[in-house]
Write a protein that holds these residues in place. Sequence first.
Motif, PDB file in Angstrom:
ATOM      1  N   LEU A 198       0.827  -1.205   0.000  1.00 38.81           N
ATOM      2  CA  LEU A 198       0.000   0.000   0.000  1.00 38.81           C
ATOM      3  C   LEU A 198       0.862   1.257   0.000  1.00 38.81           C
ATOM      4  O   LEU A 198       0.403   2.333  -0.346  1.00 38.81           O
ATOM      5  CB  LEU A 198      -0.932   0.027   1.222  1.00 38.81           C
ATOM      6  CG  LEU A 198      -1.825  -1.191   1.404  1.00 38.81           C
ATOM      7  CD1 LEU A 198      -2.740  -0.996   2.596  1.00 38.81           C
ATOM      8  CD2 LEU A 198      -2.647  -1.449   0.152  1.00 38.81           C
ATOM      9  N   MET A 199       2.102   1.121   0.426  1.00 40.18           N
ATOM     10  CA  MET A 199       3.028   2.254   0.401  1.00 40.18           C
ATOM     11  C   MET A 199       4.133   2.008  -0.612  1.00 40.18           C
ATOM     12  O   MET A 199       5.092   2.748  -0.665  1.00 40.18           O
ATOM     13  CB  MET A 199       3.667   2.433   1.764  1.00 40.18           C
ATOM     14  CG  MET A 199       2.734   2.914   2.850  1.00 40.18           C
ATOM     15  SD  MET A 199       3.737   3.142   4.319  1.00 40.18           S
ATOM     16  CE  MET A 199       2.785   4.337   5.197  1.00 40.18           C
ATOM     17  N   ILE A 214      -4.476  -0.376  -6.517  1.00 43.79           N
ATOM     18  CA  ILE A 214      -4.633   0.050  -5.130  1.00 43.79           C
ATOM     19  C   ILE A 214      -5.127   1.480  -5.167  1.00 43.79           C
ATOM     20  O   ILE A 214      -4.366   2.405  -5.414  1.00 43.79           O
ATOM     21  CB  ILE A 214      -3.301  -0.062  -4.369  1.00 43.79           C
ATOM     22  CG1 ILE A 214      -2.802  -1.516  -4.383  1.00 43.79           C
ATOM     23  CG2 ILE A 214      -3.475   0.422  -2.936  1.00 43.79           C
ATOM     24  CD1 ILE A 214      -1.464  -1.723  -3.724  1.00 43.79           C
ATOM     25  N   LYS A 215      -6.441   1.641  -4.985  1.00 44.07           N
ATOM     26  CA  LYS A 215      -7.020   2.978  -5.131  1.00 44.07           C
ATOM     27  C   LYS A 215      -7.238   3.612  -3.778  1.00 44.07           C
ATOM     28  O   LYS A 215      -7.834   3.018  -2.877  1.00 44.07           O
ATOM     29  CB  LYS A 215      -8.356   2.895  -5.878  1.00 44.07           C
ATOM     30  CG  LYS A 215      -8.180   2.631  -7.357  1.00 44.07           C
ATOM     31  CD  LYS A 215      -9.516   2.743  -8.049  1.00 44.07           C
ATOM     32  CE  LYS A 215      -9.782   1.452  -8.792  1.00 44.07           C
ATOM     33  NZ  LYS A 215     -11.190   1.231  -9.070  1.00 44.07           N
ATOM     34  N   SER A 250      -8.774  10.816  -6.430  1.00 45.17           N
ATOM     35  CA  SER A 250      -8.449   9.417  -6.175  1.00 45.17           C
ATOM     36  C   SER A 250      -7.110   9.120  -6.827  1.00 45.17           C
ATOM     37  O   SER A 250      -6.840   9.609  -7.926  1.00 45.17           O
ATOM     38  CB  SER A 250      -9.506   8.505  -6.785  1.00 45.17           C
ATOM     39  OG  SER A 250     -10.712   8.650  -6.071  1.00 45.17           O
ATOM     40  N   VAL A 251      -6.282   8.352  -6.152  1.00 48.98           N
ATOM     41  CA  VAL A 251      -5.003   7.978  -6.766  1.00 48.98           C
ATOM     42  C   VAL A 251      -4.884   6.459  -6.797  1.00 48.98           C
ATOM     43  O   VAL A 251      -5.370   5.770  -5.911  1.00 48.98           O
ATOM     44  CB  VAL A 251      -3.794   8.541  -5.976  1.00 48.98           C
ATOM     45  CG1 VAL A 251      -3.540   9.977  -6.332  1.00 48.98           C
ATOM     46  CG2 VAL A 251      -3.961   8.366  -4.483  1.00 48.98           C
ATOM     47  N   ASP A 252      -4.236   5.979  -7.844  1.00 49.22           N
ATOM     48  CA  ASP A 252      -3.877   4.569  -7.876  1.00 49.22           C
ATOM     49  C   ASP A 252      -2.411   4.488  -7.475  1.00 49.22           C
ATOM     50  O   ASP A 252      -1.529   4.952  -8.207  1.00 49.22           O
ATOM     51  CB  ASP A 252      -4.093   3.987  -9.278  1.00 49.22           C
ATOM     52  CG  ASP A 252      -3.782   2.489  -9.299  1.00 49.22           C
ATOM     53  OD1 ASP A 252      -3.228   1.981  -8.311  1.00 49.22           O
ATOM     54  OD2 ASP A 252      -4.098   1.843 -10.317  1.00 49.22           O
ATOM     55  N   LEU A 281       1.916   5.523  -9.127  1.00 49.96           N
ATOM     56  CA  LEU A 281       2.820   6.565  -8.649  1.00 49.96           C
ATOM     57  C   LEU A 281       4.251   6.164  -8.964  1.00 49.96           C
ATOM     58  O   LEU A 281       4.656   5.045  -8.725  1.00 49.96           O
ATOM     59  CB  LEU A 281       2.650   6.767  -7.143  1.00 49.96           C
ATOM     60  CG  LEU A 281       1.246   7.149  -6.688  1.00 49.96           C
ATOM     61  CD1 LEU A 281       1.183   7.221  -5.167  1.00 49.96           C
ATOM     62  CD2 LEU A 281       0.816   8.474  -7.292  1.00 49.96           C
ATOM     63  N   LYS A 282       5.015   7.105  -9.521  1.00 46.71           N
ATOM     64  CA  LYS A 282       6.368   6.750  -9.933  1.00 46.71           C
ATOM     65  C   LYS A 282       7.435   7.437  -9.074  1.00 46.71           C
ATOM     66  O   LYS A 282       8.159   6.786  -8.337  1.00 46.71           O
ATOM     67  CB  LYS A 282       6.578   7.130 -11.410  1.00 46.71           C
ATOM     68  CG  LYS A 282       5.770   6.273 -12.373  1.00 46.71           C
ATOM     69  CD  LYS A 282       6.347   4.871 -12.497  1.00 46.71           C
ATOM     70  CE  LYS A 282       5.621   4.005 -13.495  1.00 46.71           C
ATOM     71  NZ  LYS A 282       4.196   3.767 -13.203  1.00 46.71           N
ATOM     72  N   SER A 283       7.487   8.779  -9.135  1.00 43.93           N
ATOM     73  CA  SER A 283       8.590   9.461  -8.455  1.00 43.93           C
ATOM     74  C   SER A 283       8.371   9.459  -6.955  1.00 43.93           C
ATOM     75  O   SER A 283       7.252   9.291  -6.468  1.00 43.93           O
ATOM     76  CB  SER A 283       8.682  10.899  -8.941  1.00 43.93           C
ATOM     77  OG  SER A 283       7.567  11.623  -8.466  1.00 43.93           O
ATOM     78  N   SER A 284       9.457   9.630  -6.216  1.00 43.73           N
ATOM     79  CA  SER A 284       9.310   9.584  -4.765  1.00 43.73           C
ATOM     80  C   SER A 284       8.511  10.785  -4.274  1.00 43.73           C
ATOM     81  O   SER A 284       7.911  10.755  -3.211  1.00 43.73           O
ATOM     82  CB  SER A 284      10.684   9.526  -4.105  1.00 43.73           C
ATOM     83  OG  SER A 284      11.462  10.605  -4.528  1.00 43.73           O
ATOM     84  N   LYS A 285       8.474  11.861  -5.086  1.00 44.71           N
ATOM     85  CA  LYS A 285       7.679  13.020  -4.684  1.00 44.71           C
ATOM     86  C   LYS A 285       6.188  12.687  -4.761  1.00 44.71           C
ATOM     87  O   LYS A 285       5.414  12.991  -3.862  1.00 44.71           O
ATOM     88  CB  LYS A 285       8.016  14.203  -5.598  1.00 44.71           C
ATOM     89  CG  LYS A 285       7.682  15.522  -4.953  1.00 44.71           C
ATOM     90  CD  LYS A 285       8.208  16.703  -5.725  1.00 44.71           C
ATOM     91  CE  LYS A 285       7.600  17.963  -5.168  1.00 44.71           C
ATOM     92  NZ  LYS A 285       7.592  19.047  -6.140  1.00 44.71           N
ATOM     93  N   GLU A 286       5.814  11.996  -5.839  1.00 42.47           N
ATOM     94  CA  GLU A 286       4.417  11.566  -5.962  1.00 42.47           C
ATOM     95  C   GLU A 286       4.053  10.602  -4.842  1.00 42.47           C
ATOM     96  O   GLU A 286       2.926  10.590  -4.358  1.00 42.47           O
ATOM     97  CB  GLU A 286       4.214  10.852  -7.302  1.00 42.47           C
ATOM     98  CG  GLU A 286       4.166  11.754  -8.498  1.00 42.47           C
ATOM     99  CD  GLU A 286       3.974  10.951  -9.788  1.00 42.47           C
ATOM    100  OE1 GLU A 286       3.437  11.516 -10.729  1.00 42.47           O
ATOM    101  OE2 GLU A 286       4.344   9.761  -9.832  1.00 42.47           O
ATOM    102  N   MET A 287       5.016   9.785  -4.464  1.00 42.30           N
ATOM    103  CA  MET A 287       4.762   8.760  -3.461  1.00 42.30           C
ATOM    104  C   MET A 287       4.484   9.339  -2.074  1.00 42.30           C
ATOM    105  O   MET A 287       3.984   8.646  -1.202  1.00 42.30           O
ATOM    106  CB  MET A 287       5.953   7.800  -3.348  1.00 42.30           C
ATOM    107  CG  MET A 287       6.094   6.797  -4.454  1.00 42.30           C
ATOM    108  SD  MET A 287       4.665   5.734  -4.645  1.00 42.30           S
ATOM    109  CE  MET A 287       4.586   4.959  -3.043  1.00 42.30           C
TER     110      MET A 287
END
Lengths: 335, 342
Positions: free
Chosen positions: B57-58, B73-74, B81-83, B87-93
Motif C-alpha cells: 500500500l506504500m 490500489i485505489k 483518487s489515486v492509484d 505513482l512513480k517518483s518519490s515526490k508523488e509517493m
Amino acid sequence: MNDKIKTPLISTKDLSVHYPLRSTKLFGPPPVVKAVEGVSINIAPGSFFGLVGESGSGKTTLGRALLKAAPITRGDVIYDDGEVSFDLTNIEKQDLQEYRRRAQLIFQDPYAALSPRMTVRDIIAEPLEVMGITKSREETDRRVREIAAKCRLNLEHLRRFPHAFSGGQRQRISIARALVSNPKFVVADESVAALDVSIQADVLNLLKEIQKEMGLAFLFISHDLSVVAHVCDYVAVMYLGRLVETAPTRQLFSAPRHPYTKALLSAIPSLDPDDYGKAEKLEGEIPSPTNPPPGCKFQTRCRFAIDICRSQEPKLETEDGHDVACHRWRELMEA
Amino acid sequence: MNQNKKLLEVENLTLQFDTDEGRITAVDNVSFSVAPGEVLGLVGESGSGKSVTAKSLMKLNPGNAIYSPETKIKLHLEDRSVDIMQLKSSKEMLVARGGSISMIFQEPMASFAPAITIGDQMVEQLLIHTDYSVVKAKKYSIEMLDRVGISDPDQRFKQYAFELSGGMRQRAMIAMALSTKPKLLIADEPTTALDVTIQLQVIELMKDLVKEFGMGILFITHDLGVIAQTADRVAVMYLGKLIEQGPVRDVIRNPSHPYTQGLIAALPKLDDLDAPLVAVAGDIPSPLERPSGCVFHTRCPVHLGGQCRSMVPDFSSVATGHAVACHLIDVSNVQQQKVAVS
C-alpha cells in the motif's frame, strides 16, 4: 495438595539475585538491581510449574538462577531428585557438571538457538558428546534417534540443516536437544512465544506428553496466561522480582486473590467482540527495578492501594495451599 | 456498504518476488477495502503475506518485488483518487508514504532512528508533509505526545528511543504516525511485542483515536483475540490468499473456512481449561512449494480430494458481507459442510 508431601525436586528459600550497576556517584555504594528478591518456591517432581509476569518481572532471571546460570546473591536452592541432591549455592565443579545433565533449558527463539552450520543430528547429539554421556558413536546415534522419535522428528530430518525447517519443527529440535541427556528438570523459557497459534498447540501438547512419559518437571515461563492455564499444574505470578501469588492452576484462575493477577487475567483479549471495554485496565507500566517503589511493589498501579501498601511490603500469606502477598486480599475477596 | 464511501480499495493485488531460488508468489489475487472510520483486521500466520500486503500500500517492498499488471490500489481522498500502483517518483509517493497513509510497526525500537531524538524525528516528518513552521511543528508534536498519554511530553520530546519503555515507544510511534493526520493508518502487529496490560492500553488508545480522527485502519495481527477487540471487519489470509472475510462478530462466531475454524480451535481458552488444544495439522508450506488448487488443502481436515487439489475456490457469500473461499461452501454443499465439520 499431595505435591506437598513429596520431597520437592527444586526448592528455593528466600532466593535473591541482585546485579550491581556501575556507580553513578563518586561516593556511596553502587546502585543494585534486585532482579529477584526473596523468592521461595517448591517444584514437585513430574509437575508442570508455570511462572508468569510482565517483561521485567524477573521470571527469566529466576529460571536462570535455578539452573545456576545467574549469580545467586542470597538464599538457598536445593535440588533433590532422590538419586542425588545438590545445594546450588555451594556446589562443586564436578557436581555442577552432573547437575547440568539433570537440568536443562529450552529457549524462546528456535531460529537463534540452533547453529545453522550443524545438521539436526549433530545439534541433538552435541550435549551427549560434550558431557561424555555416551561411549560410542553407535550409542549416541541410538539415543538421538530415540529422542527424535519422541519429538516427532523422522530420520530423514536428522540429516538436514535447521534452515530447512519451520518454526514449529525447529522448536521440536530444540526440545529434543534439551531432553537428550535425560534431564529431570527443564526450564522452558517462553518456548512457544515465537510460534503461531496453529503450531503453538502442537508444541504444548508435545511438552505435556513428554512430561508425562519421562516424568520430568517443567518450569514453564510465559507471559501468556491462557497458555499457562492450559498446561500447568501450579502457577506462580511475579511482579518486579517478587512472588505475588502462587496457587494450583485451577484455584488461581477461578479465584485470583492478588489485584495484579486479576488485572493480568482481565487484560487477555477476549474472543468475544462484545466484551470490548469490560477489561480492567491497568494504568502505567512496571517500575524500573533500579528504583522500586517503597512498600508493596504493585502500589503504584493498584487502584486499591491504601497507606499501609505504600509503607509496608506485604508478606506471602498461605491459605488452602494458595499464597498471596497483598495487605488487602481478604477484604477484596469479600467485596 | 456504500461504494462511494470507500477510502481504500485494493483489487487483484498479486505480488511476486524474484529470489535466487526462483520466483515466489507472496500475495495472490487479493482484494479488500477499508471505509473511513473502519478498522479492518488482517489475520494470518507468519508467512501468510500480511506484512507484504501492507507494505504494497506504500510501495515499500524491495526492488525484486513484481506486481502483476492487474493490481490496483485505489486511495480515495476528498478531492481526488489515486492509484498507488501508478505513482512513480518519490515526490508523488509522498501521499502514500506518510501523507495520507501512515504506518506503525511491530518493533518501535527498530523503526525510530536510534541517534536522533524522538522530537526531531516527529518535527522532520511534519516539515515534509505539512506547511508547518519548525516552531509550530514542535508545539504540535508535543501536543500529540500528550494526546497519546505520554507523561512529561516536553521531556520525552528531547529523548532518544532507547530511553523510553516498550509501551511508551509504541505510543510515541502512534503519535508520530497520526501527527500528519493520515486518512489511513496501517498498524502492523502494533501490540505483539507488548505485555497484555500495555497491549490493552494501546488498543483502547487506538480505538479512541479512530473515533476522534475518523480515519480507517488496516490492523494486522496474528492474534484473533486482539482482532475481536479492535476490528469491525476481519480478513483471514493464508499463504498469500484471502480465504475468508466478513464482519468480526460473524467471522469469529461462525467461522466458515476450515482454516479459520482451526485457528479459533487452536486458541487456548480460559473458560474451559479441560478442552484439549487442537493444532492445525502440519506446517504452513514453503512459498517455493505452493500447493495447487486451494492453498490450504495440504492441511485441511475436511478437504474433498480432487476438486480441492486442482481448482482454486472462488469466494461465495455465507451471510451479509461474509464471504468464504472454500469448495465446501458451494451453495449446494452448505448442508454437507456443516455435517462434515461438526
